[in-house]
Scaffold this motif. Structure first.
Motif, PDB file in Angstrom:
ATOM      1  N   UNK A 172     -18.246 -34.701  21.053  1.00 52.99           N
ATOM      2  CA  UNK A 172     -17.486 -34.369  22.257  1.00 52.99           C
ATOM      3  C   UNK A 172     -16.021 -34.122  21.920  1.00 52.99           C
ATOM      4  N   UNK A 173     -15.446 -34.972  21.074  1.00 50.33           N
ATOM      5  CA  UNK A 173     -14.051 -34.798  20.662  1.00 50.33           C
ATOM      6  C   UNK A 173     -13.874 -33.491  19.896  1.00 50.33           C
ATOM      7  N   UNK A 174     -14.807 -33.193  18.991  1.00 48.87           N
ATOM      8  CA  UNK A 174     -14.724 -31.954  18.215  1.00 48.87           C
ATOM      9  C   UNK A 174     -14.808 -30.742  19.128  1.00 48.87           C
ATOM     10  N   UNK A 175     -15.806 -30.731  20.022  1.00 43.25           N
ATOM     11  CA  UNK A 175     -15.995 -29.574  20.897  1.00 43.25           C
ATOM     12  C   UNK A 175     -14.794 -29.377  21.824  1.00 43.25           C
ATOM     13  N   UNK A 176     -14.159 -30.457  22.227  1.00 43.10           N
ATOM     14  CA  UNK A 176     -13.019 -30.374  23.147  1.00 43.10           C
ATOM     15  C   UNK A 176     -11.762 -29.905  22.447  1.00 43.10           C
ATOM     16  N   UNK A 177     -11.513 -30.392  21.245  1.00 40.24           N
ATOM     17  CA  UNK A 177     -10.209 -30.205  20.609  1.00 40.24           C
ATOM     18  C   UNK A 177     -10.210 -29.248  19.424  1.00 40.24           C
ATOM     19  N   UNK A 178     -11.344 -28.720  19.027  1.00 37.53           N
ATOM     20  CA  UNK A 178     -11.395 -27.805  17.885  1.00 37.53           C
ATOM     21  C   UNK A 178     -10.586 -26.539  18.174  1.00 37.53           C
ATOM     22  N   UNK A 179     -10.019 -25.953  17.126  1.00 39.68           N
ATOM     23  CA  UNK A 179      -9.349 -24.663  17.285  1.00 39.68           C
ATOM     24  C   UNK A 179     -10.328 -23.648  17.861  1.00 39.68           C
ATOM     25  N   UNK A 226       0.123 -23.714  19.117  1.00 40.39           N
ATOM     26  CA  UNK A 226      -0.670 -23.493  17.898  1.00 40.39           C
ATOM     27  C   UNK A 226      -1.692 -22.377  18.114  1.00 40.39           C
ATOM     28  N   UNK A 227      -2.283 -22.333  19.309  1.00 41.62           N
ATOM     29  CA  UNK A 227      -3.266 -21.291  19.603  1.00 41.62           C
ATOM     30  C   UNK A 227      -2.590 -19.926  19.665  1.00 41.62           C
ATOM     31  N   UNK A 228      -1.375 -19.859  20.202  1.00 41.51           N
ATOM     32  CA  UNK A 228      -0.631 -18.603  20.230  1.00 41.51           C
ATOM     33  C   UNK A 228      -0.374 -18.102  18.804  1.00 41.51           C
ATOM     34  N   UNK A 229      -0.057 -18.998  17.891  1.00 41.27           N
ATOM     35  CA  UNK A 229       0.110 -18.614  16.485  1.00 41.27           C
ATOM     36  C   UNK A 229      -1.191 -18.038  15.930  1.00 41.27           C
ATOM     37  N   UNK A 230      -2.318 -18.664  16.280  1.00 41.47           N
ATOM     38  CA  UNK A 230      -3.630 -18.162  15.852  1.00 41.47           C
ATOM     39  C   UNK A 230      -3.878 -16.770  16.425  1.00 41.47           C
ATOM     40  N   UNK A 264      -3.127  -9.962  15.060  1.00 38.52           N
ATOM     41  CA  UNK A 264      -2.368  -8.715  15.193  1.00 38.52           C
ATOM     42  C   UNK A 264      -2.886  -7.846  16.354  1.00 38.52           C
ATOM     43  N   UNK A 265      -2.887  -8.403  17.561  1.00 40.88           N
ATOM     44  CA  UNK A 265      -3.386  -7.618  18.697  1.00 40.88           C
ATOM     45  C   UNK A 265      -2.424  -6.515  19.094  1.00 40.88           C
ATOM     46  N   UNK A 316       5.797 -21.053  28.845  1.00 41.59           N
ATOM     47  CA  UNK A 316       6.685 -20.831  27.698  1.00 41.59           C
ATOM     48  C   UNK A 316       5.955 -20.482  26.400  1.00 41.59           C
ATOM     49  N   UNK A 317       4.874 -21.189  26.016  1.00 43.06           N
ATOM     50  CA  UNK A 317       4.207 -20.807  24.763  1.00 43.06           C
ATOM     51  C   UNK A 317       3.666 -19.383  24.786  1.00 43.06           C
ATOM     52  N   UNK A 318       3.214 -18.913  25.950  1.00 46.51           N
ATOM     53  CA  UNK A 318       2.667 -17.562  26.050  1.00 46.51           C
ATOM     54  C   UNK A 318       3.743 -16.505  25.851  1.00 46.51           C
ATOM     55  N   UNK A 319       5.006 -16.879  26.070  1.00 46.98           N
ATOM     56  CA  UNK A 319       6.105 -15.960  25.833  1.00 46.98           C
ATOM     57  C   UNK A 319       6.292 -15.614  24.367  1.00 46.98           C
ATOM     58  N   UNK A 320       5.646 -16.370  23.476  1.00 46.29           N
ATOM     59  CA  UNK A 320       5.740 -16.099  22.037  1.00 46.29           C
ATOM     60  C   UNK A 320       4.638 -15.171  21.531  1.00 46.29           C
TER      61      UNK A 320
END
Length: 262
Positions: free
Chosen positions: A7-14, A56-60, A65-66, A93-97
């Protein structure tokens, strides 16, 4: 113990990166492939999706390169079991990056309206993110219609289709719920949506309790093709109601858009 670990893995995995290629009617033959990244159901809230995790997801996403990023609603979660609810500025704010030459486009979801849509919309504008709320626009070689949330009955597909008339480019509908898909005219090749979370909690042999769709599991998850039209329904990034996933994982979709035959 193993159940808790999964459950922890499925919730928090990249988020895993899912890929598809879709041919769009009306897209100029010389436009070349367009790399479109789709996310949905960001659901910024504690404990599972603080702004730091979204950064971190925004960096991913940027590493993919969309050419364009499309967000199919539900930026926030005001869920009952949230350990923290963030301000519109902290959520956006994170989406602004995000970095994409054709920009970032968002259509609102049900939780956005239940939370503070005017506040979120203001912050999206400040961060250079375009809102299409029952509206349409030409974006590069694409004609994008943004349909407001069908789950809360704010959608107006006929109005969006009217606004798309005369626009040049491959026709794409961006919306939160995939339930508009059966009403699309043939010249719209693609719907990008979320809302279902692919079930969020999907148990072996039993499956998910609900996909929050009037069509049940018909548009529950993934790349669906019907009558030469495609719907891509992402699992989303965050969680709703309970801050848990089981049997599903967060997803980023990288959709390569190419010219299609008329």
């Amino acid at each position: 113990m193993l159940l808790a670990a999964k459950t922890w893995h499925d919730t928090m995995a990249d988020p895993r990166v899912m890929r598809a290629e879709v041919a769009l009617r009306g897209m100029p033959a010389d436009a070349g492939p367009i790399r479109a990244v789709l996310i949905s159901d960001v659901h910024v809230a504690g404990p599972d999706m603080p702004p730091e995790r979204l950064e971190r997801i925004v960096t991913q996403m940027n590493a993919l390169q969309p050419d364009i990023v499309m967000i199919a609603g539900d930026l926030v979660s005001e869920k009952r079991f949230a350990s923290k609810v963030y301000t519109p500025a902290e959520i956006v704010a994170p989406l602004g990056n995000l970095v994409a030459p054709l920009g970032v486009v968002v259509a609102p979801g049900n939780h956005d309206h239940w939370y503070d849509w005017p506040g979120l919309q203001e912050q999206l504008g400040r961060n250079g993110i375009r809102v299409l709320q029952n509206d349409a626009a030409e974006v590069g070689p694409l004609a994008i219609g943004g349909v407001d949330d069908a789950y809360t009955r704010r959608d107006d597909l006929p109005l969006v289709l009217e606004k798309m008339e005369g626009l040049r480019g491959g026709r794409v509908i961006l919306t939160h719920s995939p339930d508009v898909f059966p009403q699309l005219p043939p010249d719209v090749s693609l719907v990008l949506a979320g809302h279902t979370h692919c079930g969020q909690i999907s148990l072996p042999l039993i499956g998910a309790a609900s996909y929050m769709s009037r069509y049940g599991a018909r548009f529950a998850c993934g790349h669906i093709v019907e009558h030469e039209q495609s719907a891509i329904v992402g699992a989303g990034l965050g969680t709703s109601v309970l801050p848990l996933r089981f049997g599903t994982q967060a997803e980023i979709w990288l959709v390569t858009l190419v010219p299609g035959s008329e």
